[in-house]
Motif scaffolding. Structure first.
Motif, short mmCIF file in Angstrom:
data_model
loop_
_atom_site.label_atom_id
_atom_site.label_comp_id
_atom_site.label_asym_id
_atom_site.label_seq_id
_atom_site.Cartn_x
_atom_site.Cartn_y
_atom_site.Cartn_z
N ASP A 424 0.73 -1.28 0.14
CA ASP A 424 0.08 -0.07 0.06
C ASP A 424 0.89 1.33 0.04
N THR A 425 1.85 1.29 0.92
CA THR A 425 2.48 2.44 0.95
C THR A 425 3.98 2.08 1.68
N THR A 426 5.02 2.95 1.31
CA THR A 426 6.31 2.96 1.82
C THR A 426 6.68 4.11 2.70
N ASP A 427 5.61 5.06 2.66
CA ASP A 427 5.91 6.46 3.16
C ASP A 427 5.76 6.32 4.53
N VAL A 430 2.59 8.44 5.86
CA VAL A 430 1.25 7.82 5.44
C VAL A 430 0.92 6.60 6.29
N MET A 431 2.13 5.80 6.33
CA MET A 431 1.55 4.26 7.09
C MET A 431 1.50 4.58 8.56
N LYS A 434 -2.11 5.77 8.51
CA LYS A 434 -3.25 4.57 7.87
C LYS A 434 -3.21 3.56 8.74
N GLY A 491 10.32 -0.87 -1.98
CA GLY A 491 10.38 0.55 -2.63
C GLY A 491 11.85 0.51 -3.05
#
Lengths: 529, 338, 382
Positions: A424-427, A430-431, A434, A491
């Motif tokens: 979903d995300t590697t940030d 953000v993670m 979320k 990533g």
């Protein structure tokens, strides 16, 4: 006399450099004329009379009364110690913790102290196995304290055993282990192998509640934690921890901090080639290297892991100091720097590093992909002072097999993190917003953390956050020899060989970039000017 | 004739071809080995780095204990009685005299360890001594060898220790460590050949004796047997490219003990005088030498005082008198005029 | 033509085990000159198939892995093909004003077989559960495509009962129309969807269509987890409305974390109330039982065959495994809408002429790996 660390300019006569590759090694030729290799200083001479040095430190503490004068009959004494994440690989017995705690217990017995409690300062790390406790504390202490329930492991999720000490002006709540909070004296026994450890971090993370930890262990704070060299002006994490430390000092129990530093004699004799500069390899070391690498290539990975995690390093003690936390930590840092600091001139376009089989979060476990990221971008990248070794937007190249493999007992939440969060995300930010809450409050993970030997549900996020600064800083991260699908999910970019990696990097840094190789371990802190 | 000649050329060509094929085959097999770099081969050293001195296992610290254990002794016995003896016989044809002077020592039970102190002209001296020393000393004999020359390489040191039972010793000053070790060995019955000059003669004349033999005798209590070796200088002297076979003579002298209150220097000059007298004896006769010895007028082994061509000239004169003068008749090969 | 030759079955079984779809070359399937079946009654009509899909059950037959259960329910030799879009051929007994393009409801129930009065199941409208599929004036055969009397879609001519015909709206292409039959299956399965947390195991044709049917027929937005093996399947599953698409070994962990479940041994303590198994293997059913909630139901959309299962948890947790077979006419009507709204013609990945049937079957058997979903025969050029 051990030689200091130094920076080698690679020329055509330079033999290939040693890289770790998980449970193996490789030798990689670095381009001549624009590469350099940073070698760590050789291990400092060890203290000869360790027990004498320990007694001396306890009797002559810094900015603090001698330990015996702080002990009195009827008091509550709590001794906390660093967990299994230190040192790496594990220390030959007797462990420093055992020696120090035995000395403290001797004095406590002399003073007639009855109520003594030992707490493993885990933070959100996994609980130690019995054999690990026995290794760290010795059988004498384990057999005397564990059956009586006087040797426990900290539980950051136990509402009945946590107590709020106070709050910082920034609104961070300091909540720590209740037994420690209620004690007349808390003795903390620390082992320092990286500068970011020790000091106030010992108690404010090791004994803190999840609530307390989450205030400073988050993506935002760690993106603003520049270098783990323990310098507070660059580290939002350490600023927060030092604020909490002030609260602890003003409102918490009386503290007696004992810090020890180790030299970098980390590997057993037979692996002497790891710490030897390549052009000084003897015929025997070359033969060992060849035999080791070739044998490991044919060894099933599980057996290889068993061999590596079974290694015990000499890890000789170079200093011990005790007393008031801040003052003690300053001296500790001096000793750590004396052992680890290497002056380096200027930044580089490409930073290369070999990722070993172990990082602080997988003793006796699997180096899973998240920990590879954490080790490379979190630890090794951050081992600098002043500014990072690689320029902003430069490329970081690591070597590691990066297999998609997890230890389900130690890292259950890491598996979910890899399968659910990373696609979903590697940030980190953000993670954090979320996903983090879901993992942190997951009942199953909490259960495994509290009763099994699992890292806390939120720990993979923290491991990922360690690399936040490096992830932001680097223009590209390449893993040589990594499983392509796994590396991509992190990533990063997979590459088969080092030459491929340099080729891939040329998109970012041009065709003739400067390259710096971090020849670790042993650990080193690059003082970049 | 022409046919024969062309055949020979063809044969030569063929042989050359065979040689080419063989060498290219060898090269081909060696090629993969040669292509292997570090870590199969020793690393090259980048510019500007300083490699620290390893605590050396070479030189005076070379471990030779193994060479005095049974397997090495057995191997040495084979070497000494076999190829070494044959070689010495072939190029030096030694004549050994004066062994009767050692008879008294031999009678003792057990025969005490002895320090043999010969003069030193050539590499041939060592095998010559090893093959000339009589039993019972011969089978328990060590040779003090220059640590910096014989023990600078591992292979060389190992060979010296095995074949010669060489023991590393410093040329200039015998350290306490080696003398302690030697004392222990002498106590165990090991005899020693030590060249007191500390090295081979650079110009064919002898050199002054250094105190090594005397010092060791003082410390170990072993008697010193002076020995004069004549003729080896012209067989394979220092600087000669290949040995030139000739005749030699080994003269053993009477054993000497340090006297009461005699210091190392005095004892050393006594040893030197004894060897000088033996040298005179070898060139002249026992009595002449004895008389001159009493007067202190034996011709010095170190040669005349003057330098330059006259020194070389005098050497030639002296050699004419010695064993070297009696050159073996060479089989001259005359051109076949028939 | 599919004939009953035991030796050929054995050969197909062997070849199929070596490589899926290879049974076509050596097995009981062969290409024969067309012999149009006679009309069982004058009521029946002749059809000229345009496209005919290759279904999972067809592949099981070809590779000889189909259960022996079917043996009495089919009649040899038969022409396979039940996913048919066809033109109706006018003839003496059947006149119609205009050109009809139809899809066939293959189930050969009482009405089709001329059995009157119809059985209890047919009377209740559950024609898919008809009790008379081996009786009546037709040879035994549960569906068109498994019956000697009707012919099948993998041919240039077949026969059908008028009650089997569903007109295809003109706005639908042949490719869309050939998806109606499998979609009707999925629509039938989607009726079991109750809006709760749902897992769909497998993202082949059935899995994807079940997902599409659930999303098209239900307003509930409960999370749906789909397991998919191949990248193309993952992409389509995402497009068709899956909240989570994961590999099958990741499913238990996804279900665990999204249903806030604990774990006892391998068994989740909680789980999904509805699990649609669109694979039908031992592993997939076992996994379905692992992740289904106590009291929940595993819907067998895929055809299971002979499996071996550990059923203690089924007993202990009062879960159920329930079959989902075929469709009724109403499902076909819904399926037309689903095909149209979800654009399911994109699932037809390739078409082959009949003469290339070995290639076609090999492609269908390895559809996932080769990035395909539905493979069909194309008879339009005949």
């Amino acid at each position: 006399m051990p030689r200091p660390g130094f920076v080698l300019e690679v020329d055509r006569s330079t033999p290939p450099s040693l890289f770790w590759r998980g449970e193996n090694f490789s030798l990689e030729k670095l381009p001549a004329g624009r590469s350099r290799v940073i070698y760590p200083p050789e291990p400092l001479p060890a203290i000869k009379d360790i027990d004498g040095a320990i007694r001396n430190a306890l009797l002559n503490p810094i900015d603090q009364d001698p330990l015996p004068s702080l002990l009195f009959p009827g008091m509550k004494l709590t001794i906390c110690f660093d967990d299994v994440s230190l040192p790496l690989p594990k220390m030959r017995r007797p462990d420093t913790r055992q020696r120090v705690i035995e000395a403290v217990l001797d004095m406590a017995a002399d003073a007639g102290v009855e109520d003594v409690h030992l707490i493993a300062a885990l933070g959100l790390h996994r609980r130690m196995h019995e054999y690990e406790l026995r290794h760290a504390l010795g059988d004498r202490i384990y057999d005397a304290f564990h059956p009586r329930g006087m040797l426990t492991q900290h539980d950051a999720e136990d509402p009945d055993n946590l107590a709020v000490i106070g709050e910082t002006p920034h609104g961070e709540v300091l909540e720590i282990n209740k037994r420690a909070a209620d004690s007349d004296l808390v003795v903390y026994v620390n082992i320092n192998s990286v500068p970011m450890d020790g000091g106030w971090k010992s108690i404010t993370t090791g004994l803190a509640s999840y609530r307390c930890l989450s205030a400073h262990h988050n993506g935002h704070t760690l993106q603003n934690t520049r270098s783990l060299s323990g310098h507070r002006e660059h580290s939002a994490l350490h600023q927060s921890i030092w604020r909490l430390g002030k609260v602890l000092r003003d409102h918490g129990p009386k503290l007696f901090q004992i810090e020890t530093t180790l030299n970098t004699d980390m590997f057993p004799e037979q692996f002497s080639f790891i710490a030897t500069r390549e052009w000084e390899w003897s015929a025997r070391e070359r033969a060992t290297y060849l035999a080791t690498t070739k044998a490991l290539k044919r060894t099933p990975i599980k057996l290889a892991r068993k061999i590596f995690h079974g290694m015990e390093g000499p890890h000789q003690m170079t200093s011990i100091q005790a007393g008031e936390t801040s003052a003690v930590h300053e001296i500790t840092l001096e000793h750590v720097y004396r052992q680890q600091l290497v002056p380096v001139e200027g930044q580089t376009d490409i930073l290369t590093m070999g990722i070993p089989f172990v990082c602080p979060y997988n003793p006796d476990g699997v180096m899973n992909p998240i920990l590879v990221m954490c080790m490379g971008l979190g630890y090794l990248f951050n081992m600098y002072r002043n500014k990072p070794l690689v320029r902003e937007g430069g490329v970081i190249i690591m070597t590691h097999p990066t297999y998609r493999d997890f230890n389900p007992v130690h890292h259950p939440s890491y598996i979910d993190f890899f399968e659910q969060v990373l696609p979903d995300t590697t940030d980190p930010v953000v993670m954090g917003q979320k996903w983090e809450k879901q993992f942190a409050e997951d009942e199953w993970f909490r259960h495994l953390y509290r009763t099994g030997n699992a890292y806390h549900g939120v720990h993979p996020f923290y491991a990922w956050y360690w690399g936040a600064h490096g992830q932001q800083w680097a223009g590209k991260v390449i893993i040589v020899g990594g499983d392509p699908a796994t590396v991509r999910r992190l990533g990063f970019t997979p590459a088969t060989t080092m030459d491929d990696a340099f080729e891939i990097a040329s998109d970012v840094v041009g065709r003739a970039p400067t390259i710096t190789h971090l020849h670790v371990p042993a650990l080193l802190v690059a003082d970049v000017s | 004739m022409g046919d024969k000649r062309s055949l020979t050329v063809a044969q030569l060509r063929r042989m050359a071809k065979v040689g080419d094929v063989a060498s290219s085959a060898v090269q081909a097999t060696l090629k993969p080995v040669r292509a292997l770099g570090f870590p199969y081969r020793a690393p090259t050293r980048p510019k500007g780095v300083v490699v620290p001195e390893q605590p050396s296992k070479l030189g005076a610290d070379f471990d030779t204990d193994w060479a005095r254990k049974a397997p090495a002794r057995a191997a040495r016995k084979v070497i000494n009685r076999g190829p070494m003896q044959a070689l010495v016989q072939a190029i030096a044809s030694p004549e050994v005299v004066g062994l009767d002077r050692l008879a008294d020592l031999k009678e003792l039970d057990p025969a005490p360890a002895v320090i043999f102190a010969p003069n030193h002209y050539s590499h041939v001296d060592t095998p010559l001594m090893i093959t000339s020393v009589p039993e019972p000393w011969r089978s328990k004999l060590m040779v003090a060898a220059a640590a910096d020359y014989f023990f600078d390489k591992k292979l060389k040191g190992t060979m010296a220790a095995l074949a010669l039972n060489a023991f590393p010793i410093e040329r200039e000053v015998t350290t306490r460590k080696s003398s302690d070790q030697l004392r222990k060995l002498v106590d165990q019955g090991w005899s020693l050949v030590i060249f007191p000059e500390g090295g081979r003669s650079p110009d064919g004349w002898g050199q002054e004796f250094k105190g090594g033999a005397a010092y060791l005798a003082g410390r170990t209590g072993a008697p010193v047997v002076p020995v004069f070796i004549d003729g080896t200088g012209s067989i394979y002297g220092k600087g000669m490219k290949r040995p030139k076979p000739g005749k030699t003579k080994v003269v053993f002298g009477a054993p000497l003990w340090p006297e009461e209150g005699e210091n190392t220097r005095r004892f050393n000059s006594r040893i030197e005088a004894a060897v000088t007298a033996l040298g005179d004896e070898a060139l002249t006769d026992f009595w002449t030498a004895r008389q001159r010895a009493a007067n202190g007028t034996n011709p010095k082994l170190t040669g005349p005082e003057f330098n330059g061509w006259r020194r070389q000239w005098a050497l030639a004169e002296q050699r004419k008198l010695g064993k070297a003068g009696q050159r073996r008749r060479q089989n001259r090969r005359w051109p076949d005029l028939g | 033509m599919f004939s009953r030759k035991p030796a050929r079955f054995a050969a197909a079984r062997l070849a199929g085990a070596l490589m899926p779809g290879r049974g076509a070359a050596v097995g009981p399937l062969s290409l024969e000159p067309d012999e149009a079946p006679a009309l069982p009654t004058p009521e029946w009509v002749r059809l000229k198939p345009r496209l005919a899909g290759i279904c999972g059950s067809d592949l099981a037959l070809v590779d000889g892995t189909a259960s022996a259960y079917f043996d009495p329910l089919v009649s040899y030799p038969f022409v396979p093909g039940h996913e048919v879009v066809a033109d109706v051929v006018a003839h003496d007994g059947y006149a119609h004003g205009r050109h009809r393009r139809v899809v066939v409801i293959p189930v050969l129930h009482c009405a089709v077989r001329g059995i009157a009065p119809v059985c209890a199941a047919c009377a209740a409208g559950h024609t898919n559960r008809c009790e008379r599929v081996a009786f009546g004036h037709l040879e035994p055969g549960l569906q068109t495509g498994f019956c000697e009397s009707t012919g099948g879609g993998w041919s240039t001519e077949m026969v059908a009962h008028p009650s089997q015909l569903v007109d295809v709206p003109d706005d639908l292409s042949d490719e869309a129309a050939v998806m109606i039959e499998p979609t009707a299956c999925a629509v039938h399965a989607a009726k079991r969807y109750d809006g709760s947390h749902t897992a769909i195991i497998g993202a082949g044709t059935l899995g994807l269509l079940t997902l599409a049917a659930i999303r098209a027929t239900s307003d509930a937005t409960g999370p749906i987890i789909v397991t998919a093996r191949y990248p193309e399947q993952k992409r389509l599953a995402k497009e068709l409305g899956a909240d989570v698409v994961c590999a099958s070994d990741e499913l238990p962990r996804w279900v665990r974390s999204t249903t806030h479940s604990l774990v006892v041994g391998d068994q989740l303590t909680c789980g999904c109330p509805r699990v649609f198994d669109c694979v039908g293997s031992s592993d997939s059913i076992q996994q379905a039982l692992q992740v289904v909630a106590p009291g929940g139901e595993v819907e067998m959309v895929g055809m299971p065959g002979n499996v071996s299962l550990e059923l203690t948890s089924l007993w202990h947790r009062e879960t159920a495994i329930r079959g989902v077979y075929a469709y009724t006419r109403a499902d076909f009507d819904t399926a037309i809408d689903v095909v149209r709204s979800a654009g399911l013609e994109r699932l037809v990945s390739a078409t082959y002429p009949l003469r290339d049937y070995t290639d076609a079957i090999a492609h269908a058997a390895n559809a996932g790996r080769r990035g395909a979903v539905k493979i069909a025969f194309d008879m339009r050029s005949h």
